[in-house]
Design an enzyme around this catalytic site. Structure first.
Site, short mmCIF file in Angstrom:
data_model
loop_
_atom_site.label_atom_id
_atom_site.label_comp_id
_atom_site.label_asym_id
_atom_site.label_seq_id
_atom_site.Cartn_x
_atom_site.Cartn_y
_atom_site.Cartn_z
N HIS A 189 44.58 89.65 53.18
CA HIS A 189 45.53 89.34 54.27
C HIS A 189 46.61 88.43 53.68
CE1 HIS A 189 46.87 87.21 57.94
NE2 HIS A 189 46.39 88.23 58.62
N ASP A 233 37.78 84.08 52.15
CA ASP A 233 38.48 84.21 53.43
C ASP A 233 37.49 84.90 54.37
OD1 ASP A 233 39.86 85.03 55.62
OD2 ASP A 233 41.55 85.91 54.52
N GLN A 289 37.20 87.39 59.03
CA GLN A 289 36.63 88.58 59.68
C GLN A 289 35.11 88.66 59.52
OE1 GLN A 289 38.29 90.36 61.70
NE2 GLN A 289 40.42 90.01 61.14
N LYS A 309 38.82 84.14 66.57
CA LYS A 309 38.22 85.46 66.29
C LYS A 309 36.72 85.44 66.54
CE LYS A 309 41.50 86.53 62.56
NZ LYS A 309 42.53 87.35 63.20
N CYS A 335 49.28 92.54 58.50
CA CYS A 335 49.48 91.42 57.55
C CYS A 335 48.81 91.71 56.21
CB CYS A 335 48.98 90.10 58.12
SG CYS A 335 49.75 89.66 59.66
N1 C6P Z 1 44.06 88.69 61.02
C1 C6P Z 1 44.43 90.68 62.34
O1 C6P Z 1 44.82 91.27 63.35
P1 C6P Z 1 44.78 83.14 61.45
O2 C6P Z 1 46.05 83.84 61.87
O3 C6P Z 1 45.07 81.94 60.59
O4 C6P Z 1 43.84 82.88 62.55
O5 C6P Z 1 43.98 84.21 60.53
C2 C6P Z 1 44.62 84.78 59.43
C3 C6P Z 1 43.74 85.80 58.78
C4 C6P Z 1 43.26 85.56 57.50
N2 C6P Z 1 42.44 86.41 56.89
C5 C6P Z 1 42.04 87.55 57.48
C6 C6P Z 1 41.10 88.46 56.75
C7 C6P Z 1 42.51 87.87 58.76
O6 C6P Z 1 42.12 89.01 59.33
C8 C6P Z 1 43.39 86.98 59.42
C9 C6P Z 1 43.95 87.32 60.77
C10 C6P Z 1 44.53 89.17 62.31
O7 C6P Z 1 43.96 91.27 61.37
C11 C6P Z 1 45.90 88.70 62.67
S1 C6P Z 1 47.11 89.19 61.49
#
Ligand code: C6P
Length: 416
Positions: free
Chosen positions: A131, A208, A211, A234, A374
């Site tokens: 991401h 990371d 997910q 999430k 993203c």
């Molecule tokens: N992915 C998706 O729809 P934040 O925005 O900081 O809470 O998380 C960022 C982020 C980082 N790593 C991974 C693997 C992610 O999936 C995400 C967030 C969302 O896939 C929003 S783009």
């Protein structure tokens, strides 16, 4: 394919759904089918109530006041930290740093650890499925410090070539930063092996886990993890709260990202010293309500049981993959075998633009995401500009997966 009931998983999705007020909503006069959980999850009543109780009965700033409300708010905030620490099996609750989310947690490491530990000619290992939040901060660090990024070989389904990875280590390797579960492919990476190999070379690993932690039991000590980043929103918690887990020695050696209140020991006119963990890395008034809400979310997930959450989603993912792969002209991304993947299912419907698929599904009350998620470098590797994506959670049902498959078939027919 038998339709999953999740009785074997020990999870009663119907009872769980009753805890989530928004799931009773209707969208475009249809029952809401919420399949955009990788973007953000819905919130159970327990989390909504925790926020409301904080604001209605003990709203105060923490670690400052001597009055009763402030003491209660401080105790609840710190209790939430301890619950999160237990949830991921951290050795100490001060290894849990509250941040705004995964993005801030990774940027905190890139600045606070990276600026101290990465220099000219050094290398950071990543994958092409990261991401942007686990890519751009490292590009910025590499630019600041004259370092370079190298990409671990992986196949089109996100499976990492561990032998090639092991060969990438050299005297200049400083960090491995990898996703634990792809937000596009659903692929679960072999975190324990990746960490073990990196540690043979004394290289720390940042996972990371945005997910993975909402969906899989994650034990940071069993993984021997160094840094783990995740987002509250999430995993049934509020937005604006997330976590950086870090091994104590690594966090201790880090410089703070935010200077200000709460993070200092002594402030003089021309210099200051920092206080202890975790406060050193939490400058300013934190998201008190958010942390308390995240504590309630973690309690909820623990009551259901993470193994039950995982197996419920596994059954649904298998079912969804079998239904969608039977649909003519539907291209599925990520591993076809549900064993090593989570419930994030990206797909392409014939020649129809994913945004049109998303719009048509929305007209049926089905919420999915469409776009590059993203993850632009991954889109390029897959040879597409965007995908449609359905993502599952503990409250989803086989009947909702049926709705998705029917909706996709209708969307395809609409454009023929
Ligand atoms: N992915 C998706 O729809 P934040 O925005 O900081 O809470 O998380 C960022 C982020 C980082 N790593 C991974 C693997 C992610 O999936 C995400 C967030 C969302 O896939 C929003 S783009």
């Amino acid at each position: 394919m038998t339709v999953p009931t999740s009785a074997a998983a020990g999870l009663d999705a119907t009872a769980i759904r009753a805890d989530f007020p928004v799931l009773a909503e209707r969208v475009h006069e249809r029952p809401l089918v919420y399949l955009d959980n990788a973007a953000t999850s819905q919130k159970p009543r327990a989390v909504i109530d925790a926020l409301q109780t904080y604001y209605e009965t003990y709203n105060a700033n923490i670690h400052r006041g001597l009055h009763a409300l402030s003491e209660r708010a401080t105790a609840e905030y710190e209790d939430a930290r301890s619950r999160v620490a237990r949830f991921i099996n951290a050795a100490h609750s001060h290894e849990v740093i509250f941040t705004r989310g995964t993005t801030e947690a990774i940027n905190l490491v890139a600045r606070g650890w990276g600026d101290e530990s990465v220099g000219e000619g050094d290398e950071i290992l990543l994958t092409e499925m990261e991401h942007h939040s686990n890519l751009v901060p490292w590009q910025m660090l590499a630019k600041r410090r004259g370092a370079s990024l190298r990409y671990i070989p992986m196949d089109i389904e996100g499976r990492i070539d561990l032998e090639a990875y092991a060969r990438m280590f050299g005297p200049r390797t400083r960090l491995v930063a990898v996703t634990h579960m792809s937000n596009v492919l659903g692929t679960i990476t072999p975190a324990a092996e990746l960490i073990q190999i990196a540690h043979q070379h004394d290289v720390p690993v940042l996972l990371d886990a945005a997910q993975s932690i909402p969906h899989l039991p994650v034990d940071v000590q069993a993984l021997d993890a160094d840094f783990v980043a995740f987002s509250g929103h999430k995993m049934l918690g509020p937005t604006g709260i997330g976590v950086l887990y870090g091994r104590e020695a690594l966090l201790d050696a880090m410089e703070p990202l935010f200077g200000g209140g709460s993070m200092i020991r002594v402030v003089e006119l021309h210099q200051s010293t920092w206080t202890v963990l975790p406060y050193k890395l939490e400058g300013g008034t934190p998201n008190i309500a958010g942390a308390i809400g995240l504590g309630a979310a973690v309690d909820y997930l623990q009551t259901v049981g993470m193994p039950a959450v995982t197996s419920h989603e596994h059954e649904l993912t298998e079912y969804a993959l079998s239904l969608l792969s039977d649909l003519d002209g539907v291209r599925l991304f990520g591993p076809r075998d549900a064993t090593d993947r989570g419930g994030v299912i990206s797909f392409y419907v014939g020649d129809v633009h994913p945004h049109d698929v998303g719009t048509l599904l929305d007209a049926d009350g089905i919420a999915v995401r469409a776009g590059h998620h993203c993850a632009q470098p991954l889109m390029r590797k897959l040879g597409v500009a965007a995908t449609a994506r359905a993502s599952l959670y503990l409250y989803n049902t086989a009947a909702e997966v049926d709705c998705l498959a029917d909706g996709i078939a209708r969307a395809k027919a609409f454009f023929e």
